[in-house]
Design an enzyme around this catalytic site. Structure first.
Site, short mmCIF file in Angstrom:
data_model
loop_
_atom_site.label_atom_id
_atom_site.label_comp_id
_atom_site.label_asym_id
_atom_site.label_seq_id
_atom_site.Cartn_x
_atom_site.Cartn_y
_atom_site.Cartn_z
N ASP A 163 4.22 -2.13 -0.71
CA ASP A 163 4.29 -2.61 0.40
C ASP A 163 3.57 -3.75 0.96
O ASP A 163 2.68 -3.56 1.39
CB ASP A 163 4.29 -1.19 1.43
CG ASP A 163 4.98 -1.53 2.98
OD1 ASP A 163 5.62 -2.41 3.09
OD2 ASP A 163 4.58 -0.69 3.97
N ASP A 368 9.27 -9.29 3.45
CA ASP A 368 8.98 -7.69 3.26
C ASP A 368 9.48 -7.06 2.16
O ASP A 368 10.91 -6.93 1.76
CB ASP A 368 9.31 -7.13 4.68
CG ASP A 368 9.07 -5.48 4.75
OD1 ASP A 368 8.03 -5.36 3.93
OD2 ASP A 368 9.79 -4.70 5.12
#
Length: 404
Positions: A163, A368
């Site tokens: 992440d 992201d």
């Protein structure tokens, strides 16, 4: 993304491509370059199998990353897999719908964090680095990409979510007050020789946004909450992580005994953000503050891609765009988006001003790894939609496809 959409960050998810990231912020280029991305058909679903352990021979250890001593960077790499590789019992439509649902929750999480922040006002060692794998997590019902790495001594190999949109590294730990379902056995810290709790009031504990203390044990307590309602809570500790035979010692991570949310399948999360507690920030000097990743497609290719840390992460033929810093929020990787082209022609009405990151921390474009769909501020989306309709006017609309 309506209403105050202009002040919300746009999310840019890059699939079928490679991303090179540095924790530093280079000078903005005065002559931007453009490159066409080609979409390729997805391969057939593969069959994956994993060993519970990996050989510990020829293992190299990186010492405490918090030490002030200079050290030589080594090369580490891990394979990357998309979560789709782990599931074969769902139809493409089921996978697509669940991906959009998860994606919407994640976007709400990122935008709410950015909005909340918006309302508030040396010498580096060089060397080849290290790497790990990247796999698709779709089969586990997750929209994230996973890697497989060893935790503890001896190393217990588990799937971890990658992440770039968060910082704290954490793993589900026994005993569980409440743990979600994961593919591998829950990590038991009592069976690891390298596990150590962090004392209350220590510098590492104070780096947490909301540090706590278990007064009975006198150990640091962490809690991380995400905008979609997911959270993890437990003891903040240090542990050894193993990447393809390379051991990284004393990584600060959360040992979560109460974990709830959308992290299905993986044992925890490897935070790759820009904040001071992320994995790249903790051991940045070991790999010259550089890492890159190539993402496999969502259909779960049988050949995983890689995430590489160190100077070897940067290809000599790579082309770059500068990272932009948000003065109010150091977690996210922002880039400057100047425009969008359809069919080789720049779309009128889409200008850099639509994506500008202002001095209060609003706006901007975030790279992201945990967001599946590229999301744009409404004026940019409307212009892109109209240009695409014109360019695809000779094509038949597919069943179940809706362009709003």
């Amino acid at each position: 993304m309506e209403g105050k959409a202009r002040n919300a960050p746009a999310l840019l998810f890059l699939s079928l491509t490679c991303v090179f990231l540095s924790l530093c912020t280079p000078t903005l280029s005065t002559s931007p370059q453009f490159q066409t991305l080609t979409i390729n058909p997805l391969p057939e679903k593969p069959t994956l199998s994993w060993a519970d352990t990996e050989p510990e021979s020829e293992t190299q250890t990186l010492s405490d990353s918090t030490s002030s001593e200079a050290s030589t960077t080594i090369s580490l790499s891990v394979q990357l897999h998309h979560l789709d590789a782990l599931s074969s019992d769902k139809t493409p439509q089921d996978l697509f719908n669940s991906r959009l649902t998860r994606d919407a929750s994640r976007v709400r999480s990122l935008t709410s964090l950015a909005a909340a922040v918006g309302r508030t006002n040396g010498t580096r060692a060089r060397g080849p680095g290290f790497s790990s794998s990247v796999i698709s997590g779709l089969a586990q019902g997750s929209g994230e990409y996973f890697t497989r790495l060893g935790v503890g001594t001896p190393a217990r190999y588990v799937f971890m979510v990658l992440d770039t949109g968060s910082d704290v590294v954490w793993i589900q730990c026994a005993p569980c007050k409440k743990c979600y379902s994961q593919t591998d056995p829950v990590f038991d810290p009592t069976k690891s020789r390298s596990f150590a709790n962090i004392p209350c009031g220590s510098p590492l504990c104070r780096r947490l946004d909301s540090p706590g203390c278990n007064t009975k044990k006198q150990v640091c307590v962490y809690q991380v909450s995400y905008g979609d309602g997911s959270f993890t809570y437990g003891e903040f500790s240090t542990e050894t992580l193993t990447f393809r035979g390379n051991r990284v010692g004393r990584v600060a991570l959360g040992c979560g005994h109460d974990n709830e949310g959308l992290f299905v399948g993986a044992a925890g999360l490897l935070g790759l953000g820009r904040g001071r507690l992320s994995f790249p920030s903790q051991i940045g000097r070991r790999f010259n503050r550089k890492f890159s990743y190539c993402l496999v497609d969502r259909s779960a290719s049988s050949k995983p891609s890689s995430m590489v840390f160190g100077d070897s992460a940067i290809s000599r033929t790579a082309r770059f765009t500068p990272l932009v810093s948000n003065p109010k929020l150091d977690t996210f990787y922002y880039v400057e988006l100047l425009g969008i082209s359809v069919g080789g022609t720049r779309v009128p009405g889409i200008t850099a001003s639509l994506f500008k990151l202002d001095s209060t921390g609003n706006g901007g474009v975030i790279i992201d790894s945990g967001t599946s769909v590229t999301r744009l501020t409404r004026p940019a989306y409307m212009a892109l939609r109209n240009a695409f309709r014109v360019g695809a006017s000779n094509l038949k609309t597919g069943t179940g496809i809706l362009i709003v």
